[in-house]
Design a protein around this motif. Sequence first.
Motif, mmCIF file in Angstrom:
data_model
loop_
_atom_site.group_PDB
_atom_site.id
_atom_site.type_symbol
_atom_site.label_atom_id
_atom_site.label_comp_id
_atom_site.label_asym_id
_atom_site.label_seq_id
_atom_site.Cartn_x
_atom_site.Cartn_y
_atom_site.Cartn_z
ATOM 1 N N VAL A 178 13.588 2.853 7.549
ATOM 2 C CA VAL A 178 12.484 2.694 6.594
ATOM 3 C C VAL A 178 11.929 1.288 6.766
ATOM 4 C CG1 VAL A 178 11.856 2.699 4.145
ATOM 5 C CG2 VAL A 178 13.617 4.285 4.986
ATOM 6 N N VAL A 179 10.604 1.168 6.800
ATOM 7 C CA VAL A 179 10.005 -0.161 6.930
ATOM 8 C C VAL A 179 9.496 -0.619 5.565
ATOM 9 C CG1 VAL A 179 8.210 -1.548 8.036
ATOM 10 C CG2 VAL A 179 9.386 0.232 9.337
ATOM 11 N N ASN A 180 9.976 -1.764 5.145
ATOM 12 C CA ASN A 180 9.506 -2.371 3.902
ATOM 13 C C ASN A 180 8.190 -3.088 4.215
ATOM 14 O OD1 ASN A 180 9.370 -4.929 2.062
ATOM 15 N ND2 ASN A 180 10.774 -3.548 1.008
ATOM 16 N N VAL A 181 7.156 -2.772 3.422
ATOM 17 C CA VAL A 181 5.800 -3.265 3.712
ATOM 18 C C VAL A 181 5.331 -4.171 2.580
ATOM 19 C CG1 VAL A 181 3.394 -2.579 4.058
ATOM 20 C CG2 VAL A 181 5.245 -1.181 5.020
ATOM 21 N N SER A 182 4.809 -5.337 2.968
ATOM 22 C CA SER A 182 4.284 -6.243 1.953
ATOM 23 C C SER A 182 2.929 -6.770 2.390
ATOM 24 C CB SER A 182 5.260 -7.397 1.733
ATOM 25 O OG SER A 182 5.085 -7.914 0.434
ATOM 26 N N GLY A 183 2.169 -7.250 1.423
ATOM 27 C CA GLY A 183 0.847 -7.769 1.779
ATOM 28 C C GLY A 183 0.278 -8.650 0.692
ATOM 29 N N SER A 184 -0.736 -9.429 1.076
ATOM 30 C CA SER A 184 -1.407 -10.291 0.110
ATOM 31 C C SER A 184 -2.581 -9.566 -0.545
ATOM 32 C CB SER A 184 -1.937 -11.547 0.799
ATOM 33 O OG SER A 184 -0.898 -12.215 1.447
ATOM 34 N N THR A 185 -3.110 -8.566 0.169
ATOM 35 C CA THR A 185 -4.240 -7.798 -0.364
ATOM 36 C C THR A 185 -3.935 -6.312 -0.190
ATOM 37 O OG1 THR A 185 -5.365 -7.651 1.767
ATOM 38 C CG2 THR A 185 -5.851 -9.596 0.412
ATOM 39 N N VAL A 186 -4.674 -5.480 -0.908
ATOM 40 C CA VAL A 186 -4.516 -4.028 -0.767
ATOM 41 C C VAL A 186 -4.805 -3.625 0.681
ATOM 42 C CG1 VAL A 186 -5.380 -1.774 -1.525
ATOM 43 C CG2 VAL A 186 -5.058 -3.625 -3.183
ATOM 44 N N ALA A 187 -5.822 -4.234 1.256
ATOM 45 C CA ALA A 187 -6.194 -3.910 2.638
ATOM 46 C C ALA A 187 -5.045 -4.200 3.607
ATOM 47 C CB ALA A 187 -7.438 -4.705 3.036
ATOM 48 N N ASP A 188 -4.273 -5.250 3.330
ATOM 49 C CA ASP A 188 -3.102 -5.572 4.168
ATOM 50 C C ASP A 188 -2.093 -4.422 4.153
ATOM 51 O OD1 ASP A 188 -4.100 -8.065 4.654
ATOM 52 O OD2 ASP A 188 -2.575 -9.166 3.519
ATOM 53 N N TYR A 189 -1.758 -3.958 2.958
ATOM 54 C CA TYR A 189 -0.791 -2.858 2.825
ATOM 55 C C TYR A 189 -1.273 -1.642 3.608
ATOM 56 C CZ TYR A 189 1.791 -5.047 -1.098
ATOM 57 O OH TYR A 189 2.563 -5.866 -1.893
ATOM 58 N N VAL A 190 -2.567 -1.317 3.434
ATOM 59 C CA VAL A 190 -3.132 -0.142 4.088
ATOM 60 C C VAL A 190 -3.077 -0.291 5.608
ATOM 61 C CG1 VAL A 190 -5.280 1.153 4.460
ATOM 62 C CG2 VAL A 190 -4.588 0.492 2.129
ATOM 63 N N ALA A 191 -3.438 -1.472 6.097
ATOM 64 C CA ALA A 191 -3.473 -1.695 7.547
ATOM 65 C C ALA A 191 -2.073 -1.550 8.148
ATOM 66 C CB ALA A 191 -4.049 -3.076 7.845
ATOM 67 N N VAL A 192 -1.080 -2.091 7.470
ATOM 68 C CA VAL A 192 0.295 -2.007 7.993
ATOM 69 C C VAL A 192 0.742 -0.545 8.008
ATOM 70 C CG1 VAL A 192 2.708 -2.665 7.629
ATOM 71 C CG2 VAL A 192 0.887 -4.345 7.252
ATOM 72 N N CYS A 193 0.460 0.176 6.909
ATOM 73 C CA CYS A 193 0.914 1.569 6.818
ATOM 74 C C CYS A 193 0.207 2.458 7.822
ATOM 75 C CB CYS A 193 0.724 2.092 5.395
ATOM 76 S SG CYS A 193 1.868 1.310 4.243
ATOM 77 N N GLU A 194 -1.066 2.188 8.081
ATOM 78 C CA GLU A 194 -1.793 2.976 9.088
ATOM 79 C C GLU A 194 -1.139 2.826 10.455
ATOM 80 O OE1 GLU A 194 -5.811 1.588 8.648
ATOM 81 O OE2 GLU A 194 -6.368 3.321 7.387
ATOM 82 N N LYS A 195 -0.725 1.606 10.768
ATOM 83 C CA LYS A 195 -0.070 1.369 12.060
ATOM 84 C C LYS A 195 1.284 2.078 12.120
ATOM 85 C CE LYS A 195 -2.241 -3.157 12.842
ATOM 86 N NZ LYS A 195 -2.624 -3.313 14.254
ATOM 87 N N LEU A 196 1.941 2.208 10.974
ATOM 88 C CA LEU A 196 3.279 2.815 10.962
ATOM 89 C C LEU A 196 3.239 4.341 10.963
ATOM 90 C CD1 LEU A 196 5.020 0.362 8.460
ATOM 91 C CD2 LEU A 196 5.525 0.588 10.910
ATOM 92 N N ASN A 197 2.070 4.924 10.665
ATOM 93 C CA ASN A 197 1.934 6.380 10.687
ATOM 94 C C ASN A 197 2.428 7.009 11.987
ATOM 95 O OD1 ASN A 197 0.943 7.707 8.409
ATOM 96 N ND2 ASN A 197 -1.116 6.880 8.723
ATOM 97 N N ASP A 198 2.109 6.339 13.101
ATOM 98 C CA ASP A 198 2.403 6.918 14.410
ATOM 99 C C ASP A 198 3.757 6.494 14.965
ATOM 100 O OD1 ASP A 198 -0.090 8.092 14.298
ATOM 101 O OD2 ASP A 198 -1.056 6.311 15.163
ATOM 102 N N VAL A 199 4.519 5.765 14.197
ATOM 103 C CA VAL A 199 5.834 5.330 14.684
ATOM 104 C C VAL A 199 6.821 6.458 14.413
ATOM 105 C CG1 VAL A 199 7.630 3.580 14.521
ATOM 106 C CG2 VAL A 199 5.231 2.923 14.282
ATOM 107 N N GLU A 200 7.212 7.131 15.491
ATOM 108 C CA GLU A 200 7.886 8.421 15.396
ATOM 109 C C GLU A 200 9.139 8.434 14.524
ATOM 110 O OE1 GLU A 200 8.872 9.960 19.225
ATOM 111 O OE2 GLU A 200 9.496 11.903 18.412
ATOM 112 N N ASN A 201 10.033 7.477 14.770
ATOM 113 C CA ASN A 201 11.313 7.529 14.053
ATOM 114 C C ASN A 201 11.338 6.704 12.772
ATOM 115 O OD1 ASN A 201 12.204 9.253 15.974
ATOM 116 N ND2 ASN A 201 13.417 7.743 17.099
ATOM 117 N N VAL A 202 10.172 6.350 12.287
ATOM 118 C CA VAL A 202 10.087 5.744 10.954
ATOM 119 C C VAL A 202 9.437 6.785 10.061
ATOM 120 C CG1 VAL A 202 9.004 3.934 9.550
ATOM 121 C CG2 VAL A 202 9.984 3.362 11.784
#
Lengths: 256, 302
Positions: free
Chosen positions: B97-121
């Motif tokens: 599981v990847v713990n995601v943090s950000g300074s803005t809402v857009a940061d959280y979204v950008a990190v999660c979008e990148k993690l969508n395609d990470v197969e074993n996460v």
Amino acid sequence: MKKYVKNFKVVDNIRMGDLYGLLKLAPIDGIMPDMLPGQFVQVYINCRDTYLRRPISINFVDKLRNELWILVRDAGKGTHHLLQVQRGDILNLVLPLGKGFSIKQGGKILLVGGGVGVAPLLLLGKILKEQGCLVSYLIGAKSKEDLLLIDEFAKYGVLYLSTEDGSMGEKGFVTQNKILQSDFDLIQCCGPLPMMKAVAKIARERHIDCEVSLENMMACGIGACLCCVEDTVSAGNVCVCKNGPVFNTNDLKWEN
Amino acid sequence: MGKLKVSIRGLELKNPVMTASGTFGYGEEFADFFDLSRLGGFVVKGTTLNHREGNPYPRMVETPSGMLNAVGLQNHGVDYFINNIYPRIKHIDTQIVVNVSGSTVADYVAVCEKLNDVENVNAVEINISCPNVKQGGMAFGTTCTGAETVVSAVRAAYHKTIIVKLSPNVTDITEIAKAVEAVGADAVSLTNTFLGMAINVETRKPYLSTITGGLSGACIRPIAVRMVWQTAHAVNIPVIGLGGIMNGRDAIEFLLAGASAIQVGTANFIDPTVTIKIIEYINDYMLRHNIDDVNDLIGGML
């Protein structure tokens, strides 16, 4: 280098004055892990006043007796309690941790230690001597009583001593000792931060490579919590416990 | 051996024992000590969009039965994680599981979008509770509106399991839990650290460079157990319990309070093998109490 959680039996607790003790420890299962000079162990202290383990330098590995030595200074609740252990007690260690001093294959090496900071220099001197290095020790302390394991150091190198009160060796700080004016290929240093910074400054002025061993406050000891960071030139904040505790002073952002 | 499998709304755990973010590195740091595939899962270090140096040293101090930390989300950023760290750990047969943090809402979204395609996460843990960063972090987790804003935006962007890590530094944690449940969180994990502070009375200076920091360890456990119990009664989504779990007994306590899984944090620093001992303890406990399925323990306080 593989790390272990391992039980050791206290073979001896040799008290040296009020403040220091040399603990000689033998692995319960008889198997001593491989370790390098400058690495450290995390000792579990079974005491209600402490919560985390305490990081302690590896002082020496006595291969003949299969003993690990750690040199402990009574510096607070944890180390005070640790110094009360008796022969036969069991200590739980996580080891070996961190990256140690670099091992030169020959050359003139000066090992500078202050107070209990001399601890890792004993195994280091032995290994360097085995590698064909010419080892000199510059050891400093407040007073004669704080000069530890002098006879042991003498086995591996030429001794130069400094005490602040002049009770043994030259009077003054190690940085004032005349031996620092000689030529060396490398200085390796462990002691109080102001001492290490002063030694690093002299080394830099004289264009001698210098390594120091840091003791930033740490929790995990294995690079997981990122608490013990030191700011480096090469990589910014890095864990002293994992990327150190030994650093080349060229990589540290020490002022002057 | 009893059944230890639990499910966090689609995230299948082989047992309820996970490790807490920020206390377990990227797993690799513990690989010498035990087989990581024995864990139910592990949560990697808080990950942000860009590299963060974290706070200046000193970052920790020991306190009675615990510690304060002020690491400040030091990490190399999500791209570094995906390209350099993930390839080294993806083979581990457990839930990462990847713990995601950000300074803005857009940061959280950008990190999660990148993690969508990470197969074993298969899950992210949205950290709206870090007390050690100036912007974002806990600021999002201490109001219902802030928490809803982050979680609804992440829900629209991320297709797998979303766990929301809650801050205990609020008047009523169940209100925040209900707010994130309403906008699509799959689970909540609680608690993150408690905001604390310690002063060196000899030097008259604070121990931490940031003055305040996050308190963790055994000292927070009874408060965390209470919050897990309250939250488990307030929401219908699974609750992951954490806060001062030092051993198997403590883990069972959280399960009985209503946690569907637990995370071990600070205890990893004291005994790197503690999670394995906890799994073994749960198994022995079930045998001792004639319980075939660990799910029967969840919320099982009598």
